[in-house]
Design a protein around this motif. Structure first.
Motif, PDB file in Angstrom:
ATOM      1  N   UNK A  55       0.834  -1.208   0.000  1.00 33.81           N
ATOM      2  CA  UNK A  55       0.000   0.000   0.000  1.00 33.81           C
ATOM      3  C   UNK A  55       0.869   1.259   0.000  1.00 33.81           C
ATOM      4  N   UNK A  56       1.987   1.189   0.720  1.00 32.35           N
ATOM      5  CA  UNK A  56       2.919   2.328   0.718  1.00 32.35           C
ATOM      6  C   UNK A  56       3.380   2.620  -0.693  1.00 32.35           C
ATOM      7  N   UNK A  57       3.747   1.537  -1.411  1.00 32.31           N
ATOM      8  CA  UNK A  57       4.249   1.732  -2.775  1.00 32.31           C
ATOM      9  C   UNK A  57       3.159   2.303  -3.672  1.00 32.31           C
ATOM     10  N   UNK A  58       1.926   1.786  -3.497  1.00 34.10           N
ATOM     11  CA  UNK A  58       0.825   2.288  -4.320  1.00 34.10           C
ATOM     12  C   UNK A  58       0.641   3.786  -4.091  1.00 34.10           C
ATOM     13  N   UNK A  59       0.775   4.204  -2.826  1.00 32.67           N
ATOM     14  CA  UNK A  59       0.649   5.625  -2.515  1.00 32.67           C
ATOM     15  C   UNK A  59       1.715   6.437  -3.235  1.00 32.67           C
ATOM     16  N   UNK A  60       2.929   5.888  -3.250  1.00 32.81           N
ATOM     17  CA  UNK A  60       4.011   6.610  -3.911  1.00 32.81           C
ATOM     18  C   UNK A  60       3.698   6.817  -5.390  1.00 32.81           C
ATOM     19  N   UNK A  61       3.168   5.771  -6.026  1.00 32.65           N
ATOM     20  CA  UNK A  61       2.868   5.900  -7.453  1.00 32.65           C
ATOM     21  C   UNK A  61       1.712   6.855  -7.687  1.00 32.65           C
ATOM     22  N   UNK A  62       0.779   6.912  -6.716  1.00 35.42           N
ATOM     23  CA  UNK A  62      -0.344   7.823  -6.864  1.00 35.42           C
ATOM     24  C   UNK A  62       0.112   9.274  -6.674  1.00 35.42           C
ATOM     25  N   UNK A 116     -13.866   3.269  -6.216  1.00 31.70           N
ATOM     26  CA  UNK A 116     -14.252   2.647  -4.949  1.00 31.70           C
ATOM     27  C   UNK A 116     -13.037   1.968  -4.332  1.00 31.70           C
ATOM     28  N   UNK A 117     -12.708   2.331  -3.108  1.00 37.40           N
ATOM     29  CA  UNK A 117     -11.625   1.662  -2.384  1.00 37.40           C
ATOM     30  C   UNK A 117     -12.325   0.725  -1.398  1.00 37.40           C
ATOM     31  N   UNK A 118     -12.387  -0.539  -1.767  1.00 39.12           N
ATOM     32  CA  UNK A 118     -13.208  -1.499  -1.034  1.00 39.12           C
ATOM     33  C   UNK A 118     -12.332  -2.240  -0.014  1.00 39.12           C
ATOM     34  N   UNK A 119     -12.610  -2.007   1.255  1.00 43.12           N
ATOM     35  CA  UNK A 119     -11.808  -2.632   2.312  1.00 43.12           C
ATOM     36  C   UNK A 119     -12.395  -4.017   2.606  1.00 43.12           C
ATOM     37  N   UNK A 120     -11.658  -5.041   2.288  1.00 43.55           N
ATOM     38  CA  UNK A 120     -12.158  -6.398   2.480  1.00 43.55           C
ATOM     39  C   UNK A 120     -12.081  -6.829   3.937  1.00 43.55           C
ATOM     40  N   UNK A 121     -12.749  -7.939   4.236  1.00 41.39           N
ATOM     41  CA  UNK A 121     -12.723  -8.428   5.616  1.00 41.39           C
ATOM     42  C   UNK A 121     -11.309  -8.803   6.035  1.00 41.39           C
ATOM     43  N   UNK A 164      -4.543   2.621   3.369  1.00 39.06           N
ATOM     44  CA  UNK A 164      -5.749   2.555   2.533  1.00 39.06           C
ATOM     45  C   UNK A 164      -6.428   3.929   2.513  1.00 39.06           C
ATOM     46  N   UNK A 165      -6.438   4.595   3.683  1.00 33.29           N
ATOM     47  CA  UNK A 165      -6.987   5.949   3.747  1.00 33.29           C
ATOM     48  C   UNK A 165      -6.200   6.900   2.858  1.00 33.29           C
ATOM     49  N   UNK A 166      -4.882   6.755   2.870  1.00 30.48           N
ATOM     50  CA  UNK A 166      -4.026   7.582   2.012  1.00 30.48           C
ATOM     51  C   UNK A 166      -4.327   7.320   0.537  1.00 30.48           C
ATOM     52  N   UNK A 167      -4.471   6.032   0.195  1.00 33.95           N
ATOM     53  CA  UNK A 167      -4.766   5.676  -1.200  1.00 33.95           C
ATOM     54  C   UNK A 167      -6.068   6.349  -1.622  1.00 33.95           C
ATOM     55  N   UNK A 168      -7.091   6.269  -0.750  1.00 31.95           N
ATOM     56  CA  UNK A 168      -8.384   6.849  -1.084  1.00 31.95           C
ATOM     57  C   UNK A 168      -8.247   8.351  -1.289  1.00 31.95           C
ATOM     58  N   UNK A 169      -7.477   9.004  -0.408  1.00 28.78           N
ATOM     59  CA  UNK A 169      -7.327  10.457  -0.524  1.00 28.78           C
ATOM     60  C   UNK A 169      -6.588  10.823  -1.805  1.00 28.78           C
TER      61      UNK A 169
END
Lengths: 163, 784
Positions: free
Chosen positions: B430-437, B466-471, B486-491
């Protein structure tokens, strides 16, 4: 599981159809696999389905629908006797009975020496020459018992195409 | 708009409408077998042939679009002859074995034959016989009865998403089957039983037990996941005989999953408790309610006196009704204990303060299928919310894109892009995804992360994805860190958070205040209680458990067992005794599935009431009544409820109107990274589809085997071969058959939760060791 050549041919067939229409290449892919392997074992069909990215059951459906696909090992020569209307009216049942007698097997069976498999199939589109049968890729028409005997003899001699 | 006429009645319909649809709109019945509004049109049964003016032959109503001025007759001589002819052909090979056929009484072929067939058949030859197939423990086959409508085949292809049944052979030899002997694996397979218009596919567990007309139908809500499917509980006398879907277009359309359909079989378990049980000098004794309640109340009072309310904790499952949840927290808080929780499967609660009022989808299920871009964070809805998964599948088939970030590859039944972290490295993903975003211009320079980059690009390009948080995210041992990112990704992506709740009433549990930090309605609790995991770690002196088996239901079953066995008082309110007898002192029998009333709030925030279908077994009592009596006896204020409605009203007063759209109350905090498990081998645990709650675990037809899964290369590196392996953790050992599975990441071994066999292993995720099992032990297991 398949030879390089068969894989290349299947890839060529696959490329003829759009990306989301893999199933369109299934008929050809199964034919190529059968030519390569002799018959379509379940694993071969699974592999073809895997190559095309479709569920195995789709390959089973197609392979069981067409009589040209063999799901069991067949003899070196597959004799397909037409039993449809025109051939039947011209005595195909007697030709079939004669073949059974000469080969010592029933329809659907393979001779113990692995040379012949006998099949009864639906119309092969050669009504003009009824009664007829197909052996390998070749049609033999206007059959009589004598002509069947000579064809069998020539095939036993080792020929594949004994016009 | 074309105007057509059917049997003399005119109707104005949209172009492209079929005659069948127009006739149904007019209320005119046309018989059919293969047609189904949710499936593609096959038009192969020919039962719906109708007479169309100027058409030389009768036409199939299901496949014929209307044309302006069309005049259709469904009952002309020509139409009737066609119907009779079709039925005569269908019945040629169909056995006349209705008296011994399970479909009898609810069989379209039987009904339509009665209504439309010529009573005489001209057929005198032999009927064909088709071999029956063994397609698993759920569906019984009697293939000679099959009329080749192919509904089951189309269901697999179009709805189930895995095509397992097909039509093999040709002409008279055509047969439906799997071709190779195998059990169907689809989690929706039971729906094929409902779809089959004849007795070819029937329910194996229900078979030969009842006739349709003997059964009482009670509308219910499925208790097995947060989708909240509408079900029809069919009972005879005091017994639930079967469960079928009840049409609800907005929720489950007309399907249910096999878990919801067959879990009822667990009601017949041999450890069902129907009489209060009391442990006296180490022996279990059946006692009267009065005696059991005396022991319970006396025990709690003694505990409060000796140790104070801080030493009592309460855990309840998310399958309890809102009324039960409301009373449960009221009871605990009323006697002074703030420790109440329902999140048994979770471990990391650091993000609790920021969590929304309740985790919810934040949209209608129907809207989910129209979403173009979805990022699914750590979840496998095919296992966890099967009918919500069906909506996600529809989104993909409609051209949507789903990216999945997860700890392992999974068998999705639709195309998704899966991005899998190495064992134990989920947070970094998720950290990496944030960096790319954040730095799209830097993307080009990055190497080796192309799929994640593609996800970032799709998310940036999408409008409000939609950022869908799974169980799985909430169950993660570092859930708070995941949530922060995940919150960062959504923002960064300009997306909105959406949640996949785990239990049937997860939403209700949050709203009713069965969480340690909030009261009913979401107000902060004046006294912060311990969350589920901490209740075990703190080793409380007393526990009240409701409808749960912590040793199997909790993130760390070994810790739960340790704490429960060390406690002075454990009250278990539930339906089953096998696990509870290991640690409880009193077992109070509560009503089981189908016996109770209440309401659930599903993942959309939809309030769904249900009522009892059958009378309670033996001395079992509704959970809310048990809680009321306990509360009343312990002197809790406002506990004098007489009727369930009073509890519902009290809950409504306490909660008020709750919103359907919920956002986090605060940004998720940036938590310090938890101890990174740098173990050479990581145990990855999750609850398999049919091991997720006490009832489904006891359903014989849904029995699953506990196995360990390992990547083949990992197995080779460890010199392990398929066979029995021994898994060892800090708390215990387990002997399990090894299955090689390429979906498991290197450095991890998948070991399921929810099995007594794996109970002693402890944490769902943590270090472990694996070795070939000692030969003697392996042989013993093989013999079992």
């Amino acid at each position: 599981m398949l030879s390089e050549q068969a894989l290349t041919e299947i890839a060529r067939e696959r490329a003829k159809y759009p990306e989301d229409r893999a199933q369109s290449a299934l008929l050809a892919a199964l034919r190529i696999a059968q030519e390569d392997q002799g018959f379509l074992a379940t694993e071969v069909m699974d592999y073809v389905a895997h190559l095309l990215g479709i569920e195995p059951i789709r390959a089973y459906e197609v392979a069981t629908f067409y009589s040209m696909y063999d799901l069991q090992p067949v003899g070196r020569h597959k004799i397909c006797v037409c039993g449809s209307v025109s051939c039947f009216l011209r005595g195909s049942d007697q030709i079939l009975a004669h073949l059974e007698e000469q080969l010592g097997i029933k329809v659907g069976e393979t001779t113990p020496d692995g040379l012949f498999t006998l099949r009864e199939v639906e119309c092969l589109g050669a009504c003009l020459g009824a009664p007829m049968m197909q052996v390998g890729d070749r049609y033999y028409e206007n059959l009589t018992k004598d002509r069947v005997d000579s064809i069998l003899a020539a095939l036993r001699e080792g020929g594949d195409d004994v016009g | 708009m074309p105007i057509i006429e059917i049997d003399g009645k005119p109707i104005d319909v949209a172009p492209g409408t079929t005659i069948m649809e127009a006739a149904q709109a007019l209320g005119i019945y046309i018989p059919f077998f293969c047609y189904h509004p949710k499936l593609s049109v096959a038009a192969n049964c020919r039962m719906c042939l109708v007479d169309v003016e100027k058409a030389p032959k009768p036409l199939p109503a299901c496949a014929t679009p209307v044309a302006d001025g069309m005049k259709v007759s469904t009952a002309s001589r020509k139409a009737k002859m066609a119907q009779q002819g079709v039925l005569e052909f269908l019945l040629i090979n169909h056995p006349l074995d209705c008296p011994i056929c399970d479909q009898g009484g609810e069989c379209p072929l039987q009904d339509i034959t009665m209504g439309f067939a010529n009573p005489h058949s001209q057929y005198t030859e032999e009927k064909r016989v088709v071999e029956d197939k063994d397609i698993g423990p759920l569906i019984a086959t009697e293939m000679t009865r099959c009329i080749q409508c192919t509904r089951c085949v189309r269901f697999g292809q179009e709805i189930g998403g895995i095509m397992e049944l097909g039509a093999t052979g040709r002409g008279e030899r055509m047969a439906i089957g799997t071709y190779v002997a195998q059990a169907v694996r689809s989690e929706l397979s039971g729906n094929m039983i409902d779809l089959c218009p004849v007795g070819a596919l029937t329910s194996k567990p229900f078979r030969f037990t009842a006739r349709n007309w003997e059964l009482k139908h009670t509308p219910g809500i499925c208790p097995h996941c947060s989708t909240g499917c509408h079900i029809d509980i069919q009972s005879r006398g005091r017994e639930v005989m079967r469960v079928l879907p009840r049409p609800a277009e907005a929720v489950n359309e007309e399907w249910i999953c096999d878990k919801g359909r067959f879990a009822y079989a667990g009601l017949a378990a041999d450890d069902r408790v129907t009489q209060p049980l009391l442990r006296v000098d180490g022996e279990w004794r059946e006692v009267s309610w009065a005696e059991a309640l005396d022991a319970t109340v006396g025990g709690i009072e003694h505990l409060l006196r000796e140790h104070g309310a801080q030493q009592l904790g309460g855990l309840i499952s998310a399958r309890a009704s809102v009324e039960e949840l409301f009373l449960f927290q009221g009871l605990l808080r009323g006697i002074g204990s703030p420790h109440v929780d329902h999140r048994l499967t979770q471990q990391d609660f650091r993000a609790d303060a920021a969590m929304p009022l309740y985790p919810a989808l934040n949209m209608a299920l129907e809207d989910l299928e129209r979403e173009p871009v979805i990022l699914l964070c750590h979840g496998f809805p095919r296992n966890e919310q099967p009918l919500t998964n069906h909506r996600l599948r529809k989104a993909v088939l409609a051209g949507g894109q789903i990216f999945v970030l997860a700890e392992q590859q999974r068998d999705f039944n639709y195309p998704v892009t899966q991005i899998v972290a190495g064992a134990g490295a989920d947070v970094a993903l998720y950290e990496r995804l944030c960096r790319y975003l954040e730095q799209p211009e830097a993307i080009a320079e990055l190497q080796g992360d192309t799929v994640l980059v593609r996800a970032a690009q799709a998310l940036r390009a999408a409008d409000n994805p939609v950022i869908l948080v799974g169980s799985g995210a909430l169950r993660h041992p570092r859930a708070a860190e995941l949530l922060y990112w995940i919150g960062q990704v959504a923002a960064l992506a300009g997306g909105r958070l959406s949640w996949l709740g785990e239990g049937a009433n997860s939403a209700g549990a949050w709203i009713a205040g069965c969480i340690p930090h909030r009261l009913p309605g979401g107000a902060a609790s004046p006294q912060q209680g311990l969350p589920a995991g901490a209740m075990w770690a703190s080793g409380l002196k007393g526990y009240v458990l409701m409808d749960c088996e912590p040793t199997l239901d909790c993130w760390d079953g070994a810790a739960a067992e340790h704490a429960l066995c060390a406690a002075e008082l454990v009250i278990s309110i539930g339906c089953f005794s096998r696990e509870a007898q290991r640690y409880a002192h009193v077992i109070l029998p509560a009503v089981a599935f189908g016996e109770g009333a209440g309401r659930y709030i599903n993942n959309e925030g939809r309030e769904q009431p249900f009522r009892a279908a059958v009378r309670a077994a033996g001395e079992a009592r509704p959970g809310w009544k048990i809680l009321r009596v306990l509360g009343h006896s312990l002197g809790v204020e406002d506990f004098a409820f007489m009727e369930l409605e009073e509890v519902t009203r009290a809950w409504q007063r306490a909660v008020g109107e709750f919103p359907l759209d919920v956002t986090p109350l605060a940004p998720f905090p940036h938590c310090a990274s938890g101890a990174h498990t740098a173990a050479p081998l990581l145990r990855m645990g999750e609850w398999p589809l049919y091991r997720s709650d006490p009832l489904v675990r006891r359903s014989a037809p849904l029995a699953q085997q506990a196995v360990a899964r390992l990547h083949p290369e990992q197995a080779a590196a460890l010199q392990l071969h398929p066979g029995v392996v021994e898994i060892t953790t800090a708390t215990g050992k387990a002997l399990l058959p090894l299955v090689l599975d390429r979906k498991i990441p290197m450095g991890a071994v998948w070991v399921p939760m929810g099995f007594p066999e794996t109970r002693d292993l402890g944490p769902a995720m943590g270090p472990c060791a694996i070795a070939s099992a000692p030969t003697v032990a392996a042989a013993a297991l093989a013999a079992v």
